[in-house]
Motif scaffolding. Structure first.
Motif, PDB file in Angstrom:
ATOM      1  N   GLU A 183     -10.783  -4.451  -4.905  1.00 46.88           N
ATOM      2  CA  GLU A 183     -11.783  -3.870  -4.006  1.00 46.88           C
ATOM      3  C   GLU A 183     -11.387  -2.433  -3.660  1.00 46.88           C
ATOM      4  OE1 GLU A 183     -14.530  -5.213  -3.031  1.00 46.88           O
ATOM      5  OE2 GLU A 183     -14.288  -7.314  -3.654  1.00 46.88           O
ATOM      6  N   VAL A 184     -11.759  -1.485  -4.534  1.00 45.86           N
ATOM      7  CA  VAL A 184     -11.368  -0.092  -4.328  1.00 45.86           C
ATOM      8  C   VAL A 184     -11.966   0.461  -3.044  1.00 45.86           C
ATOM      9  CG1 VAL A 184     -11.511   2.239  -5.263  1.00 45.86           C
ATOM     10  CG2 VAL A 184     -11.067   0.327  -6.779  1.00 45.86           C
ATOM     11  N   ASP A 185     -13.221   0.148  -2.751  1.00 43.94           N
ATOM     12  CA  ASP A 185     -13.873   0.678  -1.550  1.00 43.94           C
ATOM     13  C   ASP A 185     -13.122   0.279  -0.287  1.00 43.94           C
ATOM     14  OD1 ASP A 185     -15.772   1.855  -3.105  1.00 43.94           O
ATOM     15  OD2 ASP A 185     -17.305   0.313  -2.779  1.00 43.94           O
ATOM     16  N   ARG A 186     -12.587  -0.941  -0.268  1.00 46.11           N
ATOM     17  CA  ARG A 186     -11.872  -1.391   0.923  1.00 46.11           C
ATOM     18  C   ARG A 186     -10.517  -0.678   1.057  1.00 46.11           C
ATOM     19  NH1 ARG A 186     -11.860  -7.767   1.039  1.00 46.11           N
ATOM     20  NH2 ARG A 186     -11.027  -7.368   3.135  1.00 46.11           N
ATOM     21  N   LEU A 187      -9.936  -0.286  -0.071  1.00 48.61           N
ATOM     22  CA  LEU A 187      -8.715   0.530   0.001  1.00 48.61           C
ATOM     23  C   LEU A 187      -9.015   1.869   0.649  1.00 48.61           C
ATOM     24  CD1 LEU A 187      -6.719   0.143  -3.352  1.00 48.61           C
ATOM     25  CD2 LEU A 187      -6.028  -0.597  -1.075  1.00 48.61           C
ATOM     26  N   TYR A 188     -10.139   2.466   0.279  1.00 47.74           N
ATOM     27  CA  TYR A 188     -10.538   3.739   0.890  1.00 47.74           C
ATOM     28  C   TYR A 188     -10.664   3.576   2.408  1.00 47.74           C
ATOM     29  CZ  TYR A 188     -11.460   6.524  -3.301  1.00 47.74           C
ATOM     30  OH  TYR A 188     -11.331   7.259  -4.447  1.00 47.74           O
ATOM     31  N   GLN A 243      -1.725   2.604   5.480  1.00 49.77           N
ATOM     32  CA  GLN A 243      -2.481   3.788   5.048  1.00 49.77           C
ATOM     33  C   GLN A 243      -1.806   4.472   3.872  1.00 49.77           C
ATOM     34  OE1 GLN A 243      -2.483   5.736   8.883  1.00 49.77           O
ATOM     35  NE2 GLN A 243      -4.684   5.403   9.144  1.00 49.77           N
ATOM     36  N   ARG A 244      -0.481   4.582   3.926  1.00 50.52           N
ATOM     37  CA  ARG A 244       0.230   5.273   2.848  1.00 50.52           C
ATOM     38  C   ARG A 244       0.163   4.479   1.550  1.00 50.52           C
ATOM     39  NH1 ARG A 244       4.142   5.918   6.924  1.00 50.52           N
ATOM     40  NH2 ARG A 244       5.667   4.630   5.820  1.00 50.52           N
ATOM     41  N   VAL A 245       0.356   3.163   1.628  1.00 49.71           N
ATOM     42  CA  VAL A 245       0.310   2.340   0.417  1.00 49.71           C
ATOM     43  C   VAL A 245      -1.092   2.358  -0.184  1.00 49.71           C
ATOM     44  CG1 VAL A 245       0.487  -0.016  -0.486  1.00 49.71           C
ATOM     45  CG2 VAL A 245       2.235   0.859   1.079  1.00 49.71           C
ATOM     46  N   ALA A 246      -2.112   2.224   0.658  1.00 55.20           N
ATOM     47  CA  ALA A 246      -3.491   2.253   0.162  1.00 55.20           C
ATOM     48  C   ALA A 246      -3.798   3.588  -0.502  1.00 55.20           C
ATOM     49  CB  ALA A 246      -4.470   1.988   1.309  1.00 55.20           C
ATOM     50  N   ALA A 247      -3.351   4.684   0.110  1.00 59.43           N
ATOM     51  CA  ALA A 247      -3.604   6.012  -0.442  1.00 59.43           C
ATOM     52  C   ALA A 247      -2.912   6.191  -1.781  1.00 59.43           C
ATOM     53  CB  ALA A 247      -3.134   7.083   0.547  1.00 59.43           C
ATOM     54  N   VAL A 248      -1.685   5.687  -1.908  1.00 57.68           N
ATOM     55  CA  VAL A 248      -0.955   5.826  -3.166  1.00 57.68           C
ATOM     56  C   VAL A 248      -1.614   4.992  -4.263  1.00 57.68           C
ATOM     57  CG1 VAL A 248       1.210   5.295  -4.345  1.00 57.68           C
ATOM     58  CG2 VAL A 248       1.249   6.447  -2.131  1.00 57.68           C
ATOM     59  N   LEU A 249      -2.052   3.784  -3.943  1.00 58.17           N
ATOM     60  CA  LEU A 249      -2.729   2.954  -4.945  1.00 58.17           C
ATOM     61  C   LEU A 249      -3.992   3.647  -5.459  1.00 58.17           C
ATOM     62  CD1 LEU A 249      -2.385  -0.628  -3.403  1.00 58.17           C
ATOM     63  CD2 LEU A 249      -1.251   0.252  -5.451  1.00 58.17           C
ATOM     64  N   ILE A 250      -4.750   4.229  -4.560  1.00 56.65           N
ATOM     65  CA  ILE A 250      -5.954   4.962  -4.973  1.00 56.65           C
ATOM     66  C   ILE A 250      -5.572   6.161  -5.827  1.00 56.65           C
ATOM     67  CG2 ILE A 250      -7.855   6.391  -4.132  1.00 56.65           C
ATOM     68  CD1 ILE A 250      -7.913   4.549  -1.648  1.00 56.65           C
ATOM     69  N   ASP A 251      -4.557   6.904  -5.359  1.00 57.12           N
ATOM     70  CA  ASP A 251      -4.124   8.122  -6.053  1.00 57.12           C
ATOM     71  C   ASP A 251      -3.678   7.815  -7.473  1.00 57.12           C
ATOM     72  OD1 ASP A 251      -3.405  10.781  -6.401  1.00 57.12           O
ATOM     73  OD2 ASP A 251      -1.376  10.436  -5.720  1.00 57.12           O
ATOM     74  N   VAL A 252      -2.805   6.830  -7.604  1.00 56.56           N
ATOM     75  CA  VAL A 252      -2.240   6.520  -8.916  1.00 56.56           C
ATOM     76  C   VAL A 252      -3.278   5.921  -9.851  1.00 56.56           C
ATOM     77  CG1 VAL A 252      -0.546   5.100 -10.135  1.00 56.56           C
ATOM     78  CG2 VAL A 252       0.100   6.257  -8.029  1.00 56.56           C
ATOM     79  N   SER A 268      -0.609  -8.631   2.961  1.00 52.15           N
ATOM     80  CA  SER A 268      -1.851  -8.524   3.725  1.00 52.15           C
ATOM     81  C   SER A 268      -3.028  -8.163   2.823  1.00 52.15           C
ATOM     82  CB  SER A 268      -1.682  -7.469   4.820  1.00 52.15           C
ATOM     83  OG  SER A 268      -2.890  -7.265   5.510  1.00 52.15           O
ATOM     84  N   LEU A 269      -2.803  -7.231   1.889  1.00 56.24           N
ATOM     85  CA  LEU A 269      -3.874  -6.835   0.974  1.00 56.24           C
ATOM     86  C   LEU A 269      -4.288  -7.994   0.060  1.00 56.24           C
ATOM     87  CD1 LEU A 269      -2.699  -3.237  -0.049  1.00 56.24           C
ATOM     88  CD2 LEU A 269      -4.420  -3.869   1.649  1.00 56.24           C
ATOM     89  N   ARG A 270      -3.296  -8.791  -0.358  1.00 57.96           N
ATOM     90  CA  ARG A 270      -3.623  -9.982  -1.174  1.00 57.96           C
ATOM     91  C   ARG A 270      -4.455 -10.979  -0.376  1.00 57.96           C
ATOM     92  NH1 ARG A 270       1.790  -9.776  -2.890  1.00 57.96           N
ATOM     93  NH2 ARG A 270       2.283 -11.441  -1.415  1.00 57.96           N
ATOM     94  N   GLU A 271      -4.030 -11.243   0.859  1.00 56.34           N
ATOM     95  CA  GLU A 271      -4.735 -12.221   1.687  1.00 56.34           C
ATOM     96  C   GLU A 271      -6.168 -11.809   1.974  1.00 56.34           C
ATOM     97  OE1 GLU A 271      -2.193 -12.458   5.063  1.00 56.34           O
ATOM     98  OE2 GLU A 271      -0.756 -13.837   4.111  1.00 56.34           O
ATOM     99  N   GLU A 272      -6.402 -10.494   2.023  1.00 61.42           N
ATOM    100  CA  GLU A 272      -7.757  -9.988   2.267  1.00 61.42           C
ATOM    101  C   GLU A 272      -8.574  -9.862   0.985  1.00 61.42           C
ATOM    102  OE1 GLU A 272      -7.967  -6.563   4.816  1.00 61.42           O
ATOM    103  OE2 GLU A 272      -6.075  -7.090   5.781  1.00 61.42           O
TER     104      GLU A 272
END
Length: 213
Positions: free
Chosen positions: A204-209, A141-150, A186-190
């Motif tokens: 896939e920005v929506d999937r990060l959300y 959750q934290r990594v996904a949130a930071v990627l979206i934020d940045v 995991s994010l790469r594999e998905e």
């Protein structure tokens, strides 16, 4: 959020340019050091700046990355206190440097410039509050949130790519390098991201959300 430069009109851009001085910084150059007493303000015109602070344990924590259009150093210019962070160039940077007195004069003479500064300060405070909440989440959750934020909110993405090293991303997300590696794998594999040297492409920005909830 809208960056400082984007909140202003072309006429206000001209006023800023006439007040400040354009400077070039080489990759790795230190713009200011945490604790030093300087009060100039920078408006990034090209490139990226990394903002870091020293932790209680003596390490270094990445607080933010600022890109084209962002204002940096406004707090010390306003309150006169020492710098709260160290700012370094990530790659070549061009910035408009404005003295504290020139900055104060601009804010007093041009209310829209002062309002743009206030808008940025408030948005960054909200950003800080959100990051505090993220600390309690899982590493994913934290990594996904930071990627979206940045990539999306701070507006420093280049064709979908986040130009951060794994160490920098782990520092912002408040997770270990080992945990970050597992999350990125995991994010790469998905198929949500792809990675390269000092670069993460968001596919896939929506999937990060979805992962932040």
């Amino acid at each position: 959020m809208d960056r400082f430069w984007g909140l202003l009109t072309p006429a206000e851009h001209d006023v800023l340019g006439a007040t400040g001085t354009e400077r070039e910084y080489a990759s790795g150059a230190v713009i200011c050091n945490e604790g030093e007493v300087t009060r100039h303000v920078l408006v990034v015109r090209r490139g990226l700046l990394r903002v870091t602070a020293t932790t209680a344990a003596g390490g270094e924590k990445v607080l933010a990355v600022r890109g084209s259009g962002d204002i940096v150093g406004e707090r010390s210019a306003i309150d006169g206190r020492p710098r709260s962070a160290t700012v370094r160039a990530l790659g070549a940077v061009r910035a408009l440097v404005i003295s504290a007195s020139g900055f104060a004069s601009l804010c007093q003479r041009y209310p829209r410039i002062a309002w743009a500064v206030l808008t940025v300060v408030v948005a960054r405070q909200r950003d800080t509050d959100r990051q505090r909440v993220q600390i309690s989440g899982t590493a994913t959750q934290r990594v996904a949130a930071v990627l979206i934020d940045v990539a999306l909110e701070r507006g420093i993405a280049d064709q979908g790519a986040v130009a951060l090293s794994q160490e920098e991303l782990a520092g912002i997300a408040g997770t270990s390098r080992e945990s970050l590696v597992r999350v990125l794998r995991s994010l790469r594999e998905e198929g949500i991201i792809s990675t390269g040297r000092r670069k993460i492409d968001i596919l896939e920005v929506d999937r990060l959300y979805d992962l932040t909830t």
